[in-house]
Design an enzyme around this catalytic site. Structure first.
Site, PDB file in Angstrom:
ATOM      1  N   ASN A  20     -24.679  11.964 -36.046  1.00  0.00           N
ATOM      2  CA  ASN A  20     -24.598  13.414 -36.208  1.00  0.00           C
ATOM      3  C   ASN A  20     -23.917  13.968 -34.962  1.00  0.00           C
ATOM      4  O   ASN A  20     -24.525  14.031 -33.899  1.00  0.00           O
ATOM      5  CB  ASN A  20     -26.022  13.980 -36.356  1.00  0.00           C
ATOM      6  CG  ASN A  20     -26.037  15.493 -36.404  1.00  0.00           C
ATOM      7  OD1 ASN A  20     -24.988  16.132 -36.485  1.00  0.00           O
ATOM      8  ND2 ASN A  20     -27.225  16.078 -36.352  1.00  0.00           N
ATOM      9  N   TRP A  21     -22.659  14.353 -35.130  1.00  0.00           N
ATOM     10  CA  TRP A  21     -21.897  14.844 -33.967  1.00  0.00           C
ATOM     11  C   TRP A  21     -22.294  16.262 -33.581  1.00  0.00           C
ATOM     12  O   TRP A  21     -21.870  16.762 -32.557  1.00  0.00           O
ATOM     13  CB  TRP A  21     -20.390  14.759 -34.261  1.00  0.00           C
ATOM     14  CG  TRP A  21     -19.804  13.386 -34.058  1.00  0.00           C
ATOM     15  CD1 TRP A  21     -20.482  12.206 -33.958  1.00  0.00           C
ATOM     16  CD2 TRP A  21     -18.409  13.058 -33.917  1.00  0.00           C
ATOM     17  NE1 TRP A  21     -19.602  11.158 -33.772  1.00  0.00           N
ATOM     18  CE2 TRP A  21     -18.328  11.655 -33.750  1.00  0.00           C
ATOM     19  CE3 TRP A  21     -17.230  13.800 -33.951  1.00  0.00           C
ATOM     20  CZ2 TRP A  21     -17.102  10.985 -33.580  1.00  0.00           C
ATOM     21  CZ3 TRP A  21     -16.012  13.140 -33.787  1.00  0.00           C
ATOM     22  CH2 TRP A  21     -15.960  11.740 -33.609  1.00  0.00           C
ATOM     23  N   LYS A  22     -23.074  16.933 -34.433  1.00  0.00           N
ATOM     24  CA  LYS A  22     -23.483  18.319 -34.158  1.00  0.00           C
ATOM     25  C   LYS A  22     -22.249  19.167 -33.846  1.00  0.00           C
ATOM     26  O   LYS A  22     -21.198  18.931 -34.430  1.00  0.00           O
ATOM     27  CB  LYS A  22     -24.535  18.350 -33.039  1.00  0.00           C
ATOM     28  CG  LYS A  22     -25.701  17.386 -33.310  1.00  0.00           C
ATOM     29  CD  LYS A  22     -26.858  17.573 -32.384  1.00  0.00           C
ATOM     30  CE  LYS A  22     -27.975  16.602 -32.754  1.00  0.00           C
ATOM     31  NZ  LYS A  22     -29.196  16.794 -31.976  1.00  0.00           N
ATOM     32  N   HIS A 104     -31.938  20.019 -40.779  1.00  0.00           N
ATOM     33  CA  HIS A 104     -32.080  19.588 -39.387  1.00  0.00           C
ATOM     34  C   HIS A 104     -32.851  20.658 -38.615  1.00  0.00           C
ATOM     35  O   HIS A 104     -32.691  21.848 -38.881  1.00  0.00           O
ATOM     36  CB  HIS A 104     -30.689  19.365 -38.775  1.00  0.00           C
ATOM     37  CG  HIS A 104     -30.748  18.644 -37.465  1.00  0.00           C
ATOM     38  ND1 HIS A 104     -31.115  19.272 -36.300  1.00  0.00           N
ATOM     39  CD2 HIS A 104     -30.502  17.347 -37.146  1.00  0.00           C
ATOM     40  CE1 HIS A 104     -31.097  18.382 -35.313  1.00  0.00           C
ATOM     41  NE2 HIS A 104     -30.735  17.207 -35.792  1.00  0.00           N
ATOM     42  N   GLU A 106     -32.394  21.885 -35.850  1.00  0.00           N
ATOM     43  CA  GLU A 106     -31.523  22.880 -35.206  1.00  0.00           C
ATOM     44  C   GLU A 106     -31.089  23.944 -36.214  1.00  0.00           C
ATOM     45  O   GLU A 106     -30.914  25.105 -35.860  1.00  0.00           O
ATOM     46  CB  GLU A 106     -30.330  22.167 -34.550  1.00  0.00           C
ATOM     47  CG  GLU A 106     -30.776  21.397 -33.309  1.00  0.00           C
ATOM     48  CD  GLU A 106     -29.945  20.179 -32.972  1.00  0.00           C
ATOM     49  OE1 GLU A 106     -28.840  20.019 -33.521  1.00  0.00           O
ATOM     50  OE2 GLU A 106     -30.425  19.364 -32.144  1.00  0.00           O
ATOM     51  N   GLU A 174     -37.442  13.282 -37.453  1.00  0.00           N
ATOM     52  CA  GLU A 174     -36.907  13.644 -36.137  1.00  0.00           C
ATOM     53  C   GLU A 174     -37.882  14.587 -35.432  1.00  0.00           C
ATOM     54  O   GLU A 174     -37.854  15.804 -35.679  1.00  0.00           O
ATOM     55  CB  GLU A 174     -35.553  14.357 -36.279  1.00  0.00           C
ATOM     56  CG  GLU A 174     -34.458  13.529 -36.910  1.00  0.00           C
ATOM     57  CD  GLU A 174     -33.073  13.979 -36.441  1.00  0.00           C
ATOM     58  OE1 GLU A 174     -32.328  13.125 -35.965  1.00  0.00           O
ATOM     59  OE2 GLU A 174     -32.765  15.179 -36.543  1.00  0.00           O
ATOM     60  N   GLY A 180     -32.553  14.951 -28.026  1.00  0.00           N
ATOM     61  CA  GLY A 180     -31.763  15.248 -26.840  1.00  0.00           C
ATOM     62  C   GLY A 180     -32.544  15.252 -25.536  1.00  0.00           C
ATOM     63  O   GLY A 180     -32.053  15.712 -24.512  1.00  0.00           O
ATOM     64  N   SER A 212     -33.272  10.898 -29.618  1.00  0.00           N
ATOM     65  CA  SER A 212     -33.035  10.099 -28.411  1.00  0.00           C
ATOM     66  C   SER A 212     -32.882   8.599 -28.683  1.00  0.00           C
ATOM     67  O   SER A 212     -33.323   7.769 -27.885  1.00  0.00           O
ATOM     68  CB  SER A 212     -34.138  10.338 -27.365  1.00  0.00           C
ATOM     69  OG  SER A 212     -34.094  11.682 -26.923  1.00  0.00           O
ATOM     70  N   GLY A 233     -27.753  11.325 -32.510  1.00  0.00           N
ATOM     71  CA  GLY A 233     -26.991  12.473 -32.041  1.00  0.00           C
ATOM     72  C   GLY A 233     -26.045  12.078 -30.920  1.00  0.00           C
ATOM     73  O   GLY A 233     -24.978  11.506 -31.154  1.00  0.00           O
ATOM     74  N   GLY A 234     -26.451  12.347 -29.688  1.00  0.00           N
ATOM     75  CA  GLY A 234     -25.578  12.147 -28.520  1.00  0.00           C
ATOM     76  C   GLY A 234     -24.914  10.781 -28.462  1.00  0.00           C
ATOM     77  O   GLY A 234     -23.721  10.677 -28.135  1.00  0.00           O
TER      78      GLY A 234
HETATM   79  P1  13P Z   1     -30.142  12.890 -30.085  1.00  0.00           P
HETATM   80  O1  13P Z   1     -29.874  11.484 -30.541  1.00  0.00           O
HETATM   81  O2  13P Z   1     -29.042  13.458 -29.232  1.00  0.00           O
HETATM   82  O3  13P Z   1     -31.509  13.024 -29.483  1.00  0.00           O
HETATM   83  O4  13P Z   1     -30.141  13.809 -31.412  1.00  0.00           O
HETATM   84  C1  13P Z   1     -30.917  13.420 -32.491  1.00  0.00           C
HETATM   85  C2  13P Z   1     -30.566  14.269 -33.658  1.00  0.00           C
HETATM   86  O5  13P Z   1     -30.895  15.449 -33.689  1.00  0.00           O
HETATM   87  C3  13P Z   1     -29.788  13.646 -34.739  1.00  0.00           C
HETATM   88  O6  13P Z   1     -29.738  14.466 -35.853  1.00  0.00           O
END
Ligand code: 13P
Length: 254
Positions: A20-22, A104, A106, A174, A180, A212, A233-234
């Site tokens: 997920n590149w957000k 999600h 977010e 999640e 993050g 994470s 994510g990251g």
């Molecule tokens: P991180 O891997 O950056 O913690 O993000 C997780 C996430 O929200 C994937 O959707």
């Protein structure tokens, strides 16, 4: 061992690693996709990247015919219409996506998405032939209050339409406080939540862990019973990190 993950001799994909590149990524970063394609498949592991909407078409071109699937990060519930700034599930499918992340934390926090709203989006994804990845997870306060399972199961039942479309659904656990932050629940804590989620889903539904996930902890997290992959994510922004996680997943394919 995890029965969901075991597919002896079947050759079936049993681990899903989704990036997920957000709100990250410009055209210059598309080379990371080229690197994923060039590295070739990892046996038994399904890979997908969900870039921002602005990169979907270009990403589809880079991933065409490859082992890496394309996904969106959200969709509107309606097929088309006067919804400035939104994207429909049909548009995602038209751009080459096969998956879409929905609900999600977010989106729930930044855009006030409710379970009912997520449920309507899941219907939209199915209408367009996309596989939704429905996200659920507790906040730090909810975990501290001891109501993690209650919160997660309530989100799940509110966010999933009935009847379920088995075979066209993934769920991602999640924990909000793990996203993050570099912090994760213990393997036992993750296993307990995944087991609770598995108890209310059709037996073949992949349940991913997100929050994470890094190359360094991927093996420990993916070894947890009922964990069938990761939503990353990251660490999905760099092909080398994402591939390291995919290879860790490959170790759990039998
Ligand atoms: P991180 O891997 O950056 O913690 O993000 C997780 C996430 O929200 C994937 O959707």
């Amino acid at each position: 061992m995890n029965a969901r993950r075991m597919a002896p001799g079947s050759g079936a994909v049993v681990q899903q690693i989704v990036g997920n590149w957000k709100m990250n990524g410009l055209g210059a970063e598309l080379g990371e996709l080229d690197a994923l394609v060039a590295a070739g498949p990892v046996a038994g592991v399904s890979l997908a990247i969900c870039p921002p909407a602005t990169l979907l078409s270009r990403a589809a071109g880079r991933l065409a015919g490859s082992h890496v699937m394309l996904g969106g990060q959200d969709c509107h519930a309606a097929q088309s219409g006067a919804h400035t700034g939104d994207i429909s599930a049909e548009m995602l499918a038209d751009a080459g996506a096969r998956l879409v992340i929905l609900g999600h934390s977010e989106r729930r926090a930044d855009h006030g998405e409710t379970d009912a709203c997520v449920r309507a989006k899941v219907e939209a994804a199915w209408r367009a032939g996309l596989t939704p990845i429905v996200c659920v997870g507790e906040t730090a306060a909810e975990r501290d209050a001891g109501c993690t399972h209650e919160v997660v199961l309530a989100q799940l039942s509110g966010s999933l339409p009935q009847p379920l479309r088995a075979g066209l659904l993934m769920v991602a656990y999640e924990p909000v406080w793990a996203i993050g932050t570099g912090r994760t629940p213990t393997p036992d804590e993750i296993g307990a939540v995944h087991q609770a989620i598995a108890g209310v889903l059709p037996p073949d539904t992949p349940i991913l862990y997100g929050g994470s996930v890094r190359p360094e902890n991927a093996a420990a997290l993916l070894a947890v019973p009922h964990v069938c992959g990761a939503l990353v994510g990251g660490a999905s922004l760099k092909a080398a990190d994402f591939l390291a996680i995919a290879r860790a997943a490959g170790a759990f394919v039998r």
